[in-house]
Design a protein around this motif. Structure first.
Motif, PDB file in Angstrom:
ATOM      1  N   ALA A  14     -47.089  18.550  -7.687  1.00 14.86           N
ATOM      2  CA  ALA A  14     -46.611  19.036  -8.982  1.00 14.86           C
ATOM      3  C   ALA A  14     -45.873  20.369  -8.891  1.00 14.86           C
ATOM      4  N   GLN A  15     -45.340  20.697  -7.700  1.00 13.37           N
ATOM      5  CA  GLN A  15     -44.637  21.958  -7.551  1.00 13.37           C
ATOM      6  C   GLN A  15     -43.186  21.742  -7.157  1.00 13.37           C
ATOM      7  N   GLU A  16     -42.619  20.553  -7.464  1.00 13.04           N
ATOM      8  CA  GLU A  16     -41.285  20.240  -6.995  1.00 13.04           C
ATOM      9  C   GLU A  16     -40.216  21.179  -7.544  1.00 13.04           C
ATOM     10  N   THR A  62     -33.717  33.452  -4.808  1.00 12.63           N
ATOM     11  CA  THR A  62     -34.798  32.597  -5.288  1.00 12.63           C
ATOM     12  C   THR A  62     -34.227  31.235  -5.642  1.00 12.63           C
ATOM     13  N   TYR A  63     -34.757  30.188  -4.992  1.00 15.97           N
ATOM     14  CA  TYR A  63     -34.269  28.826  -5.165  1.00 15.97           C
ATOM     15  C   TYR A  63     -35.433  27.859  -5.233  1.00 15.97           C
ATOM     16  N   SER A  64     -35.186  26.712  -5.881  1.00 12.84           N
ATOM     17  CA  SER A  64     -36.100  25.584  -5.704  1.00 12.84           C
ATOM     18  C   SER A  64     -35.739  24.988  -4.347  1.00 12.84           C
ATOM     19  N   ALA A  65     -36.605  24.147  -3.781  1.00 11.98           N
ATOM     20  CA  ALA A  65     -36.314  23.535  -2.480  1.00 11.98           C
ATOM     21  C   ALA A  65     -35.025  22.719  -2.555  1.00 11.98           C
ATOM     22  N   ASP A  66     -34.848  21.966  -3.650  1.00  9.72           N
ATOM     23  CA  ASP A  66     -33.643  21.144  -3.806  1.00  9.72           C
ATOM     24  C   ASP A  66     -32.387  22.009  -3.825  1.00  9.72           C
ATOM     25  N   ASP A  67     -32.433  23.114  -4.574  1.00 11.37           N
ATOM     26  CA  ASP A  67     -31.271  24.007  -4.655  1.00 11.37           C
ATOM     27  C   ASP A  67     -30.995  24.687  -3.321  1.00 11.37           C
TER      28      ASP A  67
END
Length: 163
Positions: A14-16, A62-67
């Motif tokens: 739940a941390q995607e 700061t990024y999400s993994a996808d970004d």
């Protein structure tokens, strides 16, 4: 194609969309992808030969993994499929010269029964546009297939099983 490198990590339950501070210097793309995987907890799958010799840009912020993966893959010719707990890196296949020269008209459909390079066709090639098919009173592809003489009635058989 076998997966050359798989970075095992615990699922990011739940941390995607969790955003992380990254500070990755420019360098080897494979190593940069492994770093994103390790820090984000998201699996990133790729063939090591695919990234061999490719360089990743500097990634700070700061990024999400996808970004983060999107930023690393920019201008590499590689694409990614983003799933909940995994990112799959794929190469882009260049179309063959035979296909590259054709129209990319989304209304055009090309159907071939056999296309063996260099072989002499056993029957003439039949080509019709949608308007030509409709002008003959044909309303579906099954009816069209049954009307092509080269099919010898080999299209959809609406009278099967025999009575």
């Amino acid at each position: 194609m076998a997966i050359g490198t798989m970075v095992p990590v615990a699922p990011a339950c739940a941390q995607e969309q969790r955003r992380i501070e990254y500070s990755i210097e420019s360098g080897d793309l494979g190593e940069a992808l492994k770093t994103v995987s390790r820090l984000s907890g998201k699996e990133i799958l790729f063939n090591s030969d695919m990234v061999l010799g490719k360089r990743a840009p500097r990634l700070r912020g700061t990024y999400s993994a996808d970004d983060a993966v999107r930023a690393l893959l920019k201008d590499t010719g590689l694409t990614a499929q983003y799933r909940r707990d995994v990112i799959i890196i794929r190469g882009r296949n260049e179309p063959s010269s035979e296909v590259a020269d054709r129209s990319t008209d989304p209304d055009e459909i090309v159907v071939t029964g056999s296309h063996i390079r260099g072989a002499i066709p056993s029957s003439p090639v039949v080509s019709m546009t949608r308007s030509q098919i409709e002008s003959r009173g044909i309303t579906d592809l099954g009816a069209y297939a049954r009307n092509v003489p080269q099919n010898y009635s080999g299209g959809q058989n609406l009278s099967w099983p025999p009575k």
